[in-house]
Scaffold this motif. Structure first.
Motif, PDB file in Angstrom:
ATOM      1  N   CYS A  32      10.794 -40.325 -36.063  1.00 39.03           N
ATOM      2  CA  CYS A  32      11.398 -39.803 -34.623  1.00 39.03           C
ATOM      3  C   CYS A  32      12.150 -39.478 -34.154  1.00 39.03           C
ATOM      4  O   CYS A  32      12.294 -37.989 -33.830  1.00 39.03           O
ATOM      5  N   TYR A  33      13.298 -39.925 -34.208  1.00 36.53           N
ATOM      6  CA  TYR A  33      14.707 -39.334 -33.895  1.00 36.53           C
ATOM      7  C   TYR A  33      15.079 -38.352 -34.677  1.00 36.53           C
ATOM      8  O   TYR A  33      15.882 -36.797 -34.139  1.00 36.53           O
ATOM      9  N   ARG A  34      14.415 -38.010 -36.213  1.00 40.94           N
ATOM     10  CA  ARG A  34      14.087 -36.732 -36.789  1.00 40.94           C
ATOM     11  C   ARG A  34      14.244 -35.369 -36.180  1.00 40.94           C
ATOM     12  O   ARG A  34      14.292 -34.563 -36.155  1.00 40.94           O
ATOM     13  N   TYR A  35      12.897 -35.782 -34.778  1.00 42.95           N
ATOM     14  CA  TYR A  35      12.126 -34.741 -34.468  1.00 42.95           C
ATOM     15  C   TYR A  35      12.938 -34.431 -33.335  1.00 42.95           C
ATOM     16  O   TYR A  35      12.837 -33.584 -32.379  1.00 42.95           O
ATOM     17  N   ILE A  36      13.085 -36.142 -32.937  1.00 39.92           N
ATOM     18  CA  ILE A  36      13.409 -35.814 -30.526  1.00 39.92           C
ATOM     19  C   ILE A  36      14.153 -36.852 -30.611  1.00 39.92           C
ATOM     20  O   ILE A  36      14.735 -37.881 -30.809  1.00 39.92           O
ATOM     21  N   PRO A  37      15.897 -35.450 -30.615  1.00 42.17           N
ATOM     22  CA  PRO A  37      17.141 -36.563 -30.140  1.00 42.17           C
ATOM     23  C   PRO A  37      17.373 -36.680 -28.857  1.00 42.17           C
ATOM     24  O   PRO A  37      18.273 -38.195 -28.863  1.00 42.17           O
ATOM     25  N   ASN A  38      16.669 -36.800 -28.014  1.00 45.47           N
ATOM     26  CA  ASN A  38      16.795 -37.410 -26.713  1.00 45.47           C
ATOM     27  C   ASN A  38      16.216 -38.836 -26.959  1.00 45.47           C
ATOM     28  O   ASN A  38      14.778 -39.293 -27.488  1.00 45.47           O
ATOM     29  N   ASP A  40      15.395 -41.296 -24.412  1.00 46.51           N
ATOM     30  CA  ASP A  40      14.240 -41.504 -23.756  1.00 46.51           C
ATOM     31  C   ASP A  40      12.772 -40.788 -23.950  1.00 46.51           C
ATOM     32  O   ASP A  40      11.709 -41.485 -24.301  1.00 46.51           O
ATOM     33  N   ASP A  41      12.645 -39.463 -24.664  1.00 46.34           N
ATOM     34  CA  ASP A  41      11.906 -38.730 -25.126  1.00 46.34           C
ATOM     35  C   ASP A  41      11.232 -39.369 -26.535  1.00 46.34           C
ATOM     36  O   ASP A  41      10.176 -39.200 -26.690  1.00 46.34           O
ATOM     37  N   ALA A  42      11.898 -39.627 -27.356  1.00 46.79           N
ATOM     38  CA  ALA A  42      12.626 -40.353 -28.666  1.00 46.79           C
ATOM     39  C   ALA A  42      11.193 -41.861 -28.482  1.00 46.79           C
ATOM     40  O   ALA A  42       9.707 -42.089 -29.301  1.00 46.79           O
ATOM     41  N   LYS A  43      11.687 -42.901 -27.461  1.00 41.67           N
ATOM     42  CA  LYS A  43      10.983 -43.982 -27.172  1.00 41.67           C
ATOM     43  C   LYS A  43       9.871 -43.757 -26.476  1.00 41.67           C
ATOM     44  O   LYS A  43       8.624 -44.162 -26.414  1.00 41.67           O
ATOM     45  N   ASP A  44       8.918 -42.619 -25.865  1.00 39.91           N
ATOM     46  CA  ASP A  44       8.140 -42.299 -25.382  1.00 39.91           C
ATOM     47  C   ASP A  44       7.427 -41.888 -26.537  1.00 39.91           C
ATOM     48  O   ASP A  44       5.821 -42.464 -26.226  1.00 39.91           O
ATOM     49  N   VAL A  45       7.152 -41.330 -27.350  1.00 35.10           N
ATOM     50  CA  VAL A  45       6.347 -40.663 -28.822  1.00 35.10           C
ATOM     51  C   VAL A  45       6.016 -42.083 -29.743  1.00 35.10           C
ATOM     52  O   VAL A  45       5.029 -42.148 -29.712  1.00 35.10           O
ATOM     53  N   LEU A  46       7.763 -43.049 -29.471  1.00 38.23           N
ATOM     54  CA  LEU A  46       7.262 -43.363 -30.253  1.00 38.23           C
ATOM     55  C   LEU A  46       5.911 -44.726 -29.839  1.00 38.23           C
ATOM     56  O   LEU A  46       5.326 -45.040 -30.337  1.00 38.23           O
ATOM     57  N   GLN A  47       6.588 -44.683 -28.493  1.00 38.34           N
ATOM     58  CA  GLN A  47       4.760 -45.948 -27.723  1.00 38.34           C
ATOM     59  C   GLN A  47       3.447 -45.312 -27.633  1.00 38.34           C
ATOM     60  O   GLN A  47       2.823 -45.787 -28.272  1.00 38.34           O
ATOM     61  N   ASN A  48       3.740 -44.501 -27.408  1.00 39.51           N
ATOM     62  CA  ASN A  48       2.240 -43.405 -27.624  1.00 39.51           C
ATOM     63  C   ASN A  48       1.409 -43.506 -29.341  1.00 39.51           C
ATOM     64  O   ASN A  48       0.916 -43.889 -29.296  1.00 39.51           O
ATOM     65  N   ARG A  74       3.110 -40.028 -40.734  1.00 39.73           N
ATOM     66  CA  ARG A  74       2.252 -39.171 -40.380  1.00 39.73           C
ATOM     67  C   ARG A  74       1.994 -39.263 -38.675  1.00 39.73           C
ATOM     68  O   ARG A  74       2.566 -38.097 -38.350  1.00 39.73           O
ATOM     69  N   ILE A  75       1.790 -40.155 -37.765  1.00 37.10           N
ATOM     70  CA  ILE A  75       0.915 -40.871 -36.967  1.00 37.10           C
ATOM     71  C   ILE A  75       2.532 -40.092 -35.702  1.00 37.10           C
ATOM     72  O   ILE A  75       2.493 -39.534 -34.768  1.00 37.10           O
ATOM     73  N   VAL A  76       3.419 -40.572 -36.351  1.00 36.65           N
ATOM     74  CA  VAL A  76       5.209 -40.505 -35.463  1.00 36.65           C
ATOM     75  C   VAL A  76       5.133 -38.755 -35.624  1.00 36.65           C
ATOM     76  O   VAL A  76       5.823 -38.588 -34.700  1.00 36.65           O
ATOM     77  N   ALA A  77       5.302 -38.876 -36.790  1.00 36.45           N
ATOM     78  CA  ALA A  77       5.455 -36.981 -36.878  1.00 36.45           C
ATOM     79  C   ALA A  77       4.948 -36.039 -35.967  1.00 36.45           C
ATOM     80  O   ALA A  77       4.870 -35.439 -35.212  1.00 36.45           O
ATOM     81  N   ASN A  78       2.601 -36.624 -36.032  1.00 38.65           N
ATOM     82  CA  ASN A  78       2.665 -36.349 -35.369  1.00 38.65           C
ATOM     83  C   ASN A  78       3.084 -35.705 -34.110  1.00 38.65           C
ATOM     84  O   ASN A  78       2.811 -34.863 -33.265  1.00 38.65           O
ATOM     85  N   PHE A  83       5.044 -33.113 -29.193  1.00 41.31           N
ATOM     86  CA  PHE A  83       5.811 -33.641 -27.921  1.00 41.31           C
ATOM     87  C   PHE A  83       6.293 -32.517 -27.898  1.00 41.31           C
ATOM     88  O   PHE A  83       6.815 -32.194 -26.679  1.00 41.31           O
ATOM     89  N   LEU A  84       6.841 -31.774 -28.576  1.00 41.87           N
ATOM     90  CA  LEU A  84       7.718 -30.939 -28.916  1.00 41.87           C
ATOM     91  C   LEU A  84       7.036 -29.680 -28.795  1.00 41.87           C
ATOM     92  O   LEU A  84       7.231 -28.797 -27.419  1.00 41.87           O
TER      93      LEU A  84
END
Length: 182
Positions: A32-38, A40-48, A74-78, A83-84
């Motif tokens: 997740c952090y490879r795509y989203i360095p922020n 708070d945003d990364a935590k939201d994406v991980l939760q989803n 794949r789920i996390v990357a997608n 998100f982006l």
């Protein structure tokens, strides 16, 4: 072990969900952090992502731990890409194709062994979103430029140019770090 966790999750075992989360949160966070360095945003994406994972597991055909792990990645990357796209953070700069065809960056890449993995990760996180996304899909997810173009709704040439300029940007920053270490 993972097969048993999946089976327990299918039986709505909350503890199994927690165990699966603990087992994979580190690796999935890295994806997740490879795509989203922020953060708070990364935590939201991980939760989803975990919501999608736990929702989909009952209908998942388990095919071994490696296949399962790939499915999780794949789920996390997608989710990160979604998100982006939703936040319109994926900006791609069209570059001159002739410049790309003439360029040979193989001679221009510094030795990354002189910097730590953490430093390299920090540099990747500072890439512009379009560069970082294409670099991740191409290098870490092993997508072709055609697949990246289809996934992101861009031209193959745009994918190739984003990768080229991401590598150039990283090479310049790596050289700067090596000089600083001196």
């Amino acid at each position: 072990m993972v097969n048993q966790l999946v089976e327990r999750i299918r039986n709505k075992d909350q503890r199994a969900m927690s165990e699966l989360y603990q087992l994979y949160i580190g690796e999935l966070s890295s994806v997740c952090y490879r795509y989203i360095p922020n953060s708070d945003d990364a935590k939201d994406v991980l939760q989803n992502s975990f919501i999608k994972i736990f929702t989909a597991i009952p209908s998942l055909e388990y095919r071994g731990e490696e296949a399962f792990k790939g499915w999780l990645f794949r789920i996390v990357a997608n989710e990160a890409l979604s998100f982006l796209r939703e936040r319109k953070k994926l900006l791609f700069v069209e570059q001159d194709d002739a410049k790309l065809q003439q360029a040979d960056i193989a001679d221009d890449i510094p030795d990354t062994e002189q910097i730590s993995a953490d430093q390299l990760h920090q540099l990747i996180s500072k890439l512009p979103d379009g560069y970082r996304t294409v670099l991740n899909l191409y290098v870490f997810e092993n997508y072709s430029h055609r697949q990246i173009a289809e996934l992101l709704g861009i031209k193959e040439g745009t994918s190739a140019s984003q990768l080229y300029y991401a590598k150039q940007w990283l090479a310049r920053r790596i050289r700067e770090l090596i000089i600083e270490k001196g």
